[in-house]
Scaffold this motif. Structure first.
Motif, short mmCIF file in Angstrom:
data_model
loop_
_atom_site.label_atom_id
_atom_site.label_comp_id
_atom_site.label_asym_id
_atom_site.label_seq_id
_atom_site.Cartn_x
_atom_site.Cartn_y
_atom_site.Cartn_z
N ALA A 135 0.82 -1.22 0.00
CA ALA A 135 0.00 0.00 0.00
C ALA A 135 0.86 1.27 0.00
CB ALA A 135 -0.94 -0.02 1.21
N ASP A 136 1.86 1.34 0.90
CA ASP A 136 2.63 2.58 1.01
C ASP A 136 3.44 2.85 -0.26
OD1 ASP A 136 1.60 3.05 3.42
OD2 ASP A 136 3.36 2.39 4.59
N GLU A 137 4.02 1.76 -0.81
CA GLU A 137 4.78 1.93 -2.05
C GLU A 137 3.87 2.43 -3.16
OE1 GLU A 137 8.03 -1.70 -1.57
OE2 GLU A 137 6.36 -1.89 -2.97
N LEU A 138 2.69 1.82 -3.23
CA LEU A 138 1.77 2.17 -4.30
C LEU A 138 1.40 3.65 -4.25
CD1 LEU A 138 0.06 1.26 -6.72
CD2 LEU A 138 -1.76 0.71 -5.12
N ARG A 139 1.20 4.18 -3.04
CA ARG A 139 0.84 5.61 -2.92
C ARG A 139 1.91 6.47 -3.60
NH1 ARG A 139 -0.85 3.91 2.25
NH2 ARG A 139 -3.13 3.89 2.27
N GLU A 140 3.19 6.11 -3.36
CA GLU A 140 4.29 6.87 -3.98
C GLU A 140 4.36 6.62 -5.48
OE1 GLU A 140 6.10 9.19 -2.34
OE2 GLU A 140 4.60 8.71 -0.82
N VAL A 141 4.20 5.34 -5.85
CA VAL A 141 4.27 4.96 -7.27
C VAL A 141 3.22 5.73 -8.07
CG1 VAL A 141 3.72 3.04 -8.84
CG2 VAL A 141 5.35 2.70 -6.99
N LEU A 142 2.03 5.87 -7.49
CA LEU A 142 0.96 6.57 -8.20
C LEU A 142 1.28 8.05 -8.42
CD1 LEU A 142 -2.06 4.87 -6.42
CD2 LEU A 142 -1.76 4.94 -8.90
N LYS A 143 2.10 8.62 -7.51
CA LYS A 143 2.44 10.04 -7.66
C LYS A 143 3.43 10.26 -8.80
CE LYS A 143 2.10 11.16 -2.76
NZ LYS A 143 2.97 11.14 -1.58
N ILE A 144 4.29 9.27 -9.05
CA ILE A 144 5.40 9.53 -9.98
C ILE A 144 5.29 8.74 -11.29
CG2 ILE A 144 7.08 10.26 -8.25
CD1 ILE A 144 8.12 7.50 -8.06
N SER A 145 4.25 7.91 -11.42
CA SER A 145 4.13 7.11 -12.64
C SER A 145 3.02 7.65 -13.54
CB SER A 145 3.78 5.65 -12.30
OG SER A 145 4.71 5.13 -11.39
N ASP A 146 3.19 7.42 -14.83
CA ASP A 146 2.11 7.75 -15.78
C ASP A 146 1.16 6.56 -15.93
OD1 ASP A 146 3.02 10.45 -16.98
OD2 ASP A 146 4.81 9.21 -16.88
N HIS A 147 1.73 5.35 -15.83
CA HIS A 147 0.93 4.12 -15.87
C HIS A 147 1.31 3.25 -14.70
CE1 HIS A 147 1.09 4.46 -20.49
NE2 HIS A 147 0.22 5.28 -19.95
N VAL A 148 0.32 2.68 -14.05
CA VAL A 148 0.59 1.71 -13.00
C VAL A 148 -0.12 0.43 -13.39
CG1 VAL A 148 0.28 1.16 -10.56
CG2 VAL A 148 0.88 3.49 -11.25
N ILE A 149 0.61 -0.66 -13.42
CA ILE A 149 0.06 -1.91 -13.95
C ILE A 149 0.02 -2.95 -12.83
CG2 ILE A 149 0.41 -3.76 -15.64
CD1 ILE A 149 2.16 -1.27 -17.03
N PHE A 150 -1.18 -3.44 -12.56
CA PHE A 150 -1.35 -4.46 -11.53
C PHE A 150 -1.20 -5.84 -12.15
CE2 PHE A 150 -3.68 -0.85 -9.70
CZ PHE A 150 -3.13 -0.82 -8.43
N ASN A 151 -0.77 -6.76 -11.30
CA ASN A 151 -0.56 -8.14 -11.77
C ASN A 151 -1.84 -8.96 -11.69
OD1 ASN A 151 1.35 -10.18 -12.67
ND2 ASN A 151 1.08 -11.13 -10.67
N SER A 152 -2.77 -8.54 -10.81
CA SER A 152 -3.97 -9.36 -10.62
C SER A 152 -5.16 -8.44 -10.35
CB SER A 152 -3.80 -10.31 -9.44
OG SER A 152 -3.87 -9.58 -8.23
N PRO A 153 -6.36 -8.89 -10.71
CA PRO A 153 -7.56 -8.12 -10.36
C PRO A 153 -7.68 -7.99 -8.85
CG PRO A 153 -8.08 -9.79 -12.00
CD PRO A 153 -6.69 -10.07 -11.52
N GLY A 154 -7.18 -8.96 -8.10
CA GLY A 154 -7.26 -8.92 -6.63
C GLY A 154 -6.50 -7.71 -6.09
N GLN A 155 -5.25 -7.50 -6.54
CA GLN A 155 -4.47 -6.34 -6.08
C GLN A 155 -5.16 -5.05 -6.48
OE1 GLN A 155 -0.32 -5.65 -6.18
NE2 GLN A 155 -0.49 -6.65 -4.21
N ARG A 156 -5.63 -5.04 -7.70
CA ARG A 156 -6.28 -3.83 -8.21
C ARG A 156 -7.52 -3.49 -7.37
NH1 ARG A 156 -10.37 -2.20 -12.28
NH2 ARG A 156 -10.12 0.04 -11.99
N ALA A 157 -8.31 -4.51 -7.05
CA ALA A 157 -9.53 -4.26 -6.27
C ALA A 157 -9.17 -3.84 -4.85
CB ALA A 157 -10.40 -5.52 -6.25
N ARG A 158 -8.18 -4.54 -4.26
CA ARG A 158 -7.78 -4.24 -2.88
C ARG A 158 -7.28 -2.80 -2.75
NH1 ARG A 158 -3.85 -8.18 -2.45
NH2 ARG A 158 -5.47 -9.59 -3.12
N PHE A 159 -6.60 -2.32 -3.79
CA PHE A 159 -6.01 -0.98 -3.73
C PHE A 159 -6.85 0.08 -4.45
CE2 PHE A 159 -1.88 -3.45 -3.23
CZ PHE A 159 -1.85 -3.26 -1.86
N GLY A 160 -8.10 -0.28 -4.76
CA GLY A 160 -8.97 0.67 -5.47
C GLY A 160 -9.08 1.99 -4.72
N GLY A 161 -9.16 1.93 -3.39
CA GLY A 161 -9.31 3.14 -2.58
C GLY A 161 -8.08 4.03 -2.72
#
Ligand SMILES: Cc1ncc(COP(=O)(O)O)c(C=O)c1O
Length: 396
Positions: free
Chosen positions: A104-130
């Motif tokens: 979660a914490d890494e993703l918050r930073e990744v979302l700030k500095i990336s143009d595209h963020v690619i999840f490996n599974s629908p599970g991760q994507r759904a869990r981190f939807g918020g």
């Protein structure tokens, strides 16, 4: 263009002109001219096809070469927060970040500095939807993608085959449900390794009918890496035609994220002979360690090319290994042009990709220095030397 040129022979000829005693040993020496030549080929493919080409930082990530590479490519592909930061801070252009398992914490930073963020599974994507929603509410512009496994394997080495049986990388297309695709901006797939155009064409033929309907609502398709586009025998016209077809038929942008192709045949690893012994065969201990400096020699495995090596049947073969205590720290058996003496310098060819990024200090073996050379001008700069602190710092 390098069409028709044997780039391995060309690289050997260029580095044969380089005086190995100009750098400390061991040392990676990257030829900026060859990196630029590769990037020019990739830029030509991008211009003719409309694809956007990113450097996969996992393969090669020397900021000293960023000015050369970013003159020609559209951005970087990162494998997580650290590479994404490097891409954003030291390179330029787009940052496309895939991670097999975000925190979660890494993703918050990744979302700030990336143009595209690619999840490996629908599970991760759904869990981190918020977290994605929060980033967007805060003005974040990262688009979201899902890595698919096309369930079509072209892999020649199971270790490097993300479409092989039981792979954890990408969601098998047969498992994807419509709800998994809601709100996605793009799809990503990476299934090739050091391959020509034909495996990509076959993979696309197998997967296109399955994903065509999904692409209708999306903005991009990322075809990953593993494309040896800068090899003279690569069918670049075939790739250009395929990318144009995908863009026309599906109305999506196409991204390619090669690593090796950006730096093929552009660096040597210079070493020194420390001792010469015999035990059934002639042996050399060098300051280059397979396990610390070129771990793919053991992991892949492969045999690197020695600069100026004699052909089979000529000269005297010598088994070369590193200074570590690992019995298997053996680089291979080689036929030096002139019998080696202690203190002689030598070099292994084609060491830019998956060597510099993988070095480690097992046994306290010193890290190779990093140098940039330009074979057009003969300019040389040693950009970094490492010492005890680099070893000790990582041990707490
Ligand atoms: C997702 C992804 N993209 C790009 C690459 C770069 O591949 P290559 O260096 O073989 O072109 C890799 C390599 O493993 C990868 O896993």
């Amino acid at each position: 263009m390098t069409d028709g040129i044997d780039i391995a022979a060309d690289s050997a000829a260029r580095f044969a002109r380089f005086d190995l005693s100009r750098v400390p040993s061991p040392c990676f020496v990257v030829d900026a001219a060859q990196v630029e030549r590769n990037c020019t080929i990739l830029a030509d493919v991008a211009a003719r096809s409309g694809a956007h080409v990113f450097l996969a930082l996992k393969a090669f990530a020397m900021p000293a070469l960023a000015p050369v590479i970013m003159r020609h490519l559209a951005g970087t592909a990162a494998s997580g927060l650290h590479e994404a930061r490097l891409g954003r801070e030291r390179f330029a252009g787009h940052v496309a970040t895939f991670n097999a398992g975000f925190k979660a914490d890494e993703l918050r930073e990744v979302l700030k500095i990336s143009d595209h963020v690619i999840f490996n599974s629908p599970g991760q994507r759904a869990r981190f939807g918020g977290i994605v929603d929060e980033a967007r509410a805060a003005g974040g512009r990262a688009e979201i993608g899902l890595r698919i496994n096309p369930e079509h394997s072209e892999g020649w080495n199971p270790k490097y085959d993300p479409a092989g049986p039981c792979s954890r990388l990408g969601t098998p297309v047969s498992q994807i449900r419509p709800a998994d695709l809601e709100g996605l901006d793009g799809l990503h797939m990476h299934t090739l390794c050091e391959q020509g155009f034909e495996p990509l064409a076959r993979t696309w033929a197998a997967v296109e009918p399955k994903i065509a309907g999904w692409l209708a609502g999306m903005r991009w398709l990322n075809l990953g890496g593993g494309h040896h586009i800068t090899r003279p025998d690569y069918d670049r016209d075939g790739l250009v035609a395929l990318v144009r077809r995908i863009r026309d038929r599906h109305g999506v942008e196409v991204y390619l994220e090669p690593g090796e192709a950006v730096v093929l045949q552009s660096a040597i690893l210079v070493g020194e002979v420390l001792d010469l012994t015999e035990n059934g065969v002639p042996l050399a201990i060098s300051d280059i360690s397979a396990t610390c400096h070129m771990p793919d020699v053991i992991e892949a495995p492969y045999r690197p090319e020695l600069l100026g090596e004699l052909p089979e049947g000529e000269g005297r073969e010598i088994r070369v290994g590193g200074p570590s205590c690992l019995a298997g720290d053996v680089i291979g058996s080689f036929r030096p042009a002139v019998p080696w003496k202690v203190g002689d310098r030598f070099a292994f060819l084609d060491q830019a990709h998956y060597s510099i990024v993988k070095t480690n200090t097992f046994n306290g073996v010193p890290l190779p220095a990093l140098a940039v050379w330009d074979s057009r001008t003969d300019d040389l700069s040693v950009v970094r030397q490492f010492g005890y602190d680099d070893f000790a710092m990582r041990l707490g």
